[in-house]
Design a protein around this motif. Sequence first.
Motif, mmCIF file in Angstrom:
data_model
loop_
_atom_site.group_PDB
_atom_site.id
_atom_site.type_symbol
_atom_site.label_atom_id
_atom_site.label_comp_id
_atom_site.label_asym_id
_atom_site.label_seq_id
_atom_site.Cartn_x
_atom_site.Cartn_y
_atom_site.Cartn_z
ATOM 1 N N GLU A 50 -4.686 -5.608 0.347
ATOM 2 C CA GLU A 50 -5.769 -4.649 -0.256
ATOM 3 C C GLU A 50 -5.090 -3.822 -1.034
ATOM 4 O OE1 GLU A 50 -7.409 -2.291 2.652
ATOM 5 O OE2 GLU A 50 -8.399 -0.793 0.752
ATOM 6 N N LEU A 51 -5.098 -3.960 -2.607
ATOM 7 C CA LEU A 51 -4.822 -3.564 -3.618
ATOM 8 C C LEU A 51 -4.958 -1.759 -3.688
ATOM 9 C CD1 LEU A 51 -4.911 -6.365 -5.694
ATOM 10 C CD2 LEU A 51 -2.990 -5.901 -4.467
ATOM 11 N N ASN A 98 -2.583 -3.402 -9.107
ATOM 12 C CA ASN A 98 -1.799 -3.339 -9.688
ATOM 13 C C ASN A 98 -0.857 -3.561 -8.927
ATOM 14 O OD1 ASN A 98 -2.244 -1.220 -10.453
ATOM 15 N ND2 ASN A 98 -0.538 -0.653 -11.241
ATOM 16 N N PHE A 99 -0.701 -3.422 -7.370
ATOM 17 C CA PHE A 99 -0.169 -3.375 -6.525
ATOM 18 C C PHE A 99 -0.455 -2.988 -5.069
ATOM 19 C CE2 PHE A 99 -0.254 1.073 -7.527
ATOM 20 C CZ PHE A 99 0.074 1.742 -6.386
ATOM 21 N N PRO A 100 -0.163 -3.300 -4.000
ATOM 22 C CA PRO A 100 -0.794 -2.989 -2.739
ATOM 23 C C PRO A 100 -0.651 -1.774 -2.263
ATOM 24 C CG PRO A 100 0.759 -5.565 -2.444
ATOM 25 C CD PRO A 100 1.030 -4.295 -4.180
ATOM 26 N N LEU A 101 -1.526 -1.706 -1.721
ATOM 27 C CA LEU A 101 -2.112 -0.233 -1.146
ATOM 28 C C LEU A 101 -1.046 0.437 0.035
ATOM 29 C CD1 LEU A 101 -4.743 2.203 -2.048
ATOM 30 C CD2 LEU A 101 -5.693 1.326 0.701
ATOM 31 N N PHE A 136 -3.370 -1.168 6.802
ATOM 32 C CA PHE A 136 -3.619 -2.606 5.230
ATOM 33 C C PHE A 136 -3.436 -4.272 6.370
ATOM 34 C CE2 PHE A 136 -2.508 1.315 3.626
ATOM 35 C CZ PHE A 136 -4.044 2.090 3.055
ATOM 36 N N LEU A 137 -2.988 -3.908 7.346
ATOM 37 C CA LEU A 137 -2.686 -5.475 7.723
ATOM 38 C C LEU A 137 -3.784 -5.784 8.417
ATOM 39 C CD1 LEU A 137 0.827 -5.135 9.256
ATOM 40 C CD2 LEU A 137 0.291 -6.126 7.178
#
Length: 988
Positions: free
Chosen positions: A933-934, A939-942, A967-968
């Motif tokens: 998940e971004l 442009n980067f992981p949440l 977010f896993l």
Amino acid sequence: MHITIYYAILLLLGVGCFEATYKSQSGCGYGSCNLGQTNKLNVHIVPHTHDDVGWLKTIDQYYYGSRNNIQHASVQYILDSIIEALVKNPERRFIYVEIAFFWRWWNEQSNDTRKVVKELVNGGRLEFISGGWCMHDEATTHYNSIIDQHSLGAEFLRDQFGNCARPKIAWQIDPFGHSREAASLFAQMGFDGLFFARLDYQDEDRRNQTKTMELVWKGSANLDRQSWLFTSILSNFYDPPDTFCFDSSCQDQPIIDDPRLHDYNVPERVQAFINAAHDQARGFVTNHIIMTMGRDFQYENANTWFKNLDKLIKYVNAQQVNGSDVNVFYSTPSCYIYALNKVGREWTSKIDDFLPYGDTPHGFWTGFYTSRPAFKRYERYANNILQATRQLNAFSQINLRNRIFYLSEAMGIAQHHDAISGTEKQHVADDYIQRLSYGIDIAEDVINNAYAKLLPKENKLSMTPTQFLCEYLNISECLPIEEQKEFTLTLWNPTIHPVTHHVRIPITKEYLIRDPTGSIVSAEYLPISNMTQNIPGRNSSAQNQYIFTAQLPALGFSTYYFEAKSSKKEKTEKEKVRKETCYLENENLRIEFDDQGNLRKIINLKKHISVRFITQGFYWYSSFPGNNSAEEFQASGAYVFRPLTSEVRPVSTTRTITCIKTKTVQSALIVFNEWASQEIHLFQGMSSIEMQWTVGPIPIDDNIGKEIIVRYDTDIDSASKYYTDANGREVLERIRNYRPTWNYSIIENVSGNYYPINSRIWIRDSTRQLTILTDRSEGGGSIYDGSIEIMIHRRLVHDDSEGVDEPLNETAFGKGLVVRGKHFLILESPANSALAHRVDAQQLFMNPIATFALPQISYTKYSSIYRQTWSALSENMPLNVHLLTLDQLNPKQYLLRIEHYFELNEDETYSHPVKIDLQTIFQSLGTITGLIELTLAANFPLSQLQRLDWITTDKQSSHVDVSSEQFLLKDTIVILNPMQIKTFQVTL
């Protein structure tokens, strides 16, 4: 020059050659920030340039410095000069915003220069702010395009520079009013703050007096703290303080610091700056202020700026030993926000927006909500093509993302606040449109390649017929199919729900139409109106059209095969009524007119509710013909809407009506005069009414500018309230002659009550709600109870003196521009309106994409070789979920955005959290093996998001728990809450 810069920076990084006012920390991010001194007034000096991505000149002309007779500006030299100046002194800092320009410049640089720039970025000395392809408009943009243009810039910065280039701050210093939805999107992109310069003059006066120029903006009524954004309003526009512009284009005095010279001016210059700092600080609550040092297209000779700023910093700070409390240093917007965050105070909050924007009592910038309406529609159409092309590229796996970039880049440029706003010179508007057209042409090639993979059946090798778009279907023209014996129409549905689509195909002969099963389609053969046939520039000889209903699968296509009839068949049975009492009716609605062609009543037959129309039709405001010499002489122009009086005039005192009724559609063509008409269509089974309007050429022979509106005056008791959407998403309540956060002084009672309508506006009472959907951004409001008016076209003879320096007078084919568009009317009870207007608005925004082909083979052979229908989905998707983005990044990775597009408490059924299995979307491509998940800008992981926390005066914290455990994802099931957008990188 590039090698010289490279060796210079290596030398300067090792040996200090300037007497620094403070010791900078190494590295990028907040760790490199100077937080000032607790007992001083800390002045954050922010060198910047504001580079419009087209305005008075095209983006090319601005970049290269051509046509300087219009405006002296050259971005390539600005960037050259900035890098050279930063290398000379490690204390200097600079921010850059418009990636559309930086991307061009970057592609021209040597490896040595690129290495220098990366060192500057990694050291926190060159900082990218906002990071979008442009500084986008906030009033007339759609949220889909806002997200896309920011993602385009963010992807470039991530790939070229890594984490140190990730923007932390939104920088919207020039757009003409500010949308709550934009603030929410910025927050979801991971930004810690927002700066802007333009707000209503009454609001600004109040905020300066109450020291509320900085606040926590609660950007969503649905998303709570994840949409909160700290917001700072620049006090001096985005200019330097008076007399402190050191650009080579300015006339202010430089710092003359040789005491032997007669013009030595350090004492007076230092004192003037200290006074300016104290004056600015009066409107703010902390001991930190930000001073923007730069303006439009400045720093072409950066040395003139930095040399004087170096001296100013040195000599102002030297006065601290004499009792001065001013501490000045190079900084950035992100460092300023970080310093405010560390102060640890409470902040006021805001839940509404900063629209409309008025800079003077008669200068409401509400005209640009409608300016250049044809361009506004073409941009929506181009986005429709872009999203469908991305989907087709993904499902066909032809890996042509690099070809789609041309349209992505053109769309990014089009979001600029002097592009889609319609506030550019005519030759610049032409350039924006040409770029979109070129991007669409290349996207058409991608679409064709995708269908070459998707259409043929297994083990059926063939040369797939070339697919092509007919971009003039809105004026009933498709020249390649005229006189053809056979052709195909393939419709791609870009939504994840099956749709019913009403197709109109202009033809010069009669055809049998076969649906994907081979059955003959029941189609109506109807005349094309004379108003349409006479549109300037229409080259088609087609006088008739087929209208039929197509059923399209979710996220898939259906193909319809047309074969010419061998002999004339009996024409469609239809009832035609002219100049008599007319009504249109299907199983859901009844529309009644009087014998003069006036719309009188709409009845919802199933809900047993009706609305009576006092009047409905086209009217015009006379544009104020001022010379702009003083506030009271403010003219109406590309930016400003200022009617001469609040009274409107009908475009005609008479009208004619012609009604045609068939099994598929019932229509009323109402002609007001030779340049204004509307066609009201009621399709079988539909619960909304399509109103297609055609306006132009607007006559200006009388030298009077005209603002054309469609007005719907009803018996609904709306009690001064009306509702408009923000950038196509959440809806805000508007109250006539009222602002939620200050006592509004009424001066312009029409233009001061206009708001942007990106997709919908409605009025309601206890039992009825009348909603109007638009096919583009338009301006409008409710000037009287029970009334909705929407401005649809403008043709002016005066300039409003806001910079563009030419009247908004669009022409085509030697005449005033003709514009055609659609409104959709929905009559429902307030409790049941959300489902209708949400679903219809999404389908209007993401319309099926029609492509044609000339197979030159019989239907029997065609059906044996090609699929005629296909869907990527094998399961029905929840109705309240929308597929926003599907973009193939590489053969195994995809960018996916899905959203819940209902608001909280909007609908009893659909305003609840919903589960969706992402694997369903990728069923035809493979099995999902990785899911990250971004943030919204992708442009980067949440899980890596760490935003600054703020406390409001009502003791609320902006803190959002973003622990990595959240977010896993253990599987592909995702829960969406109302108005939530989730962004994923998907690996198959």
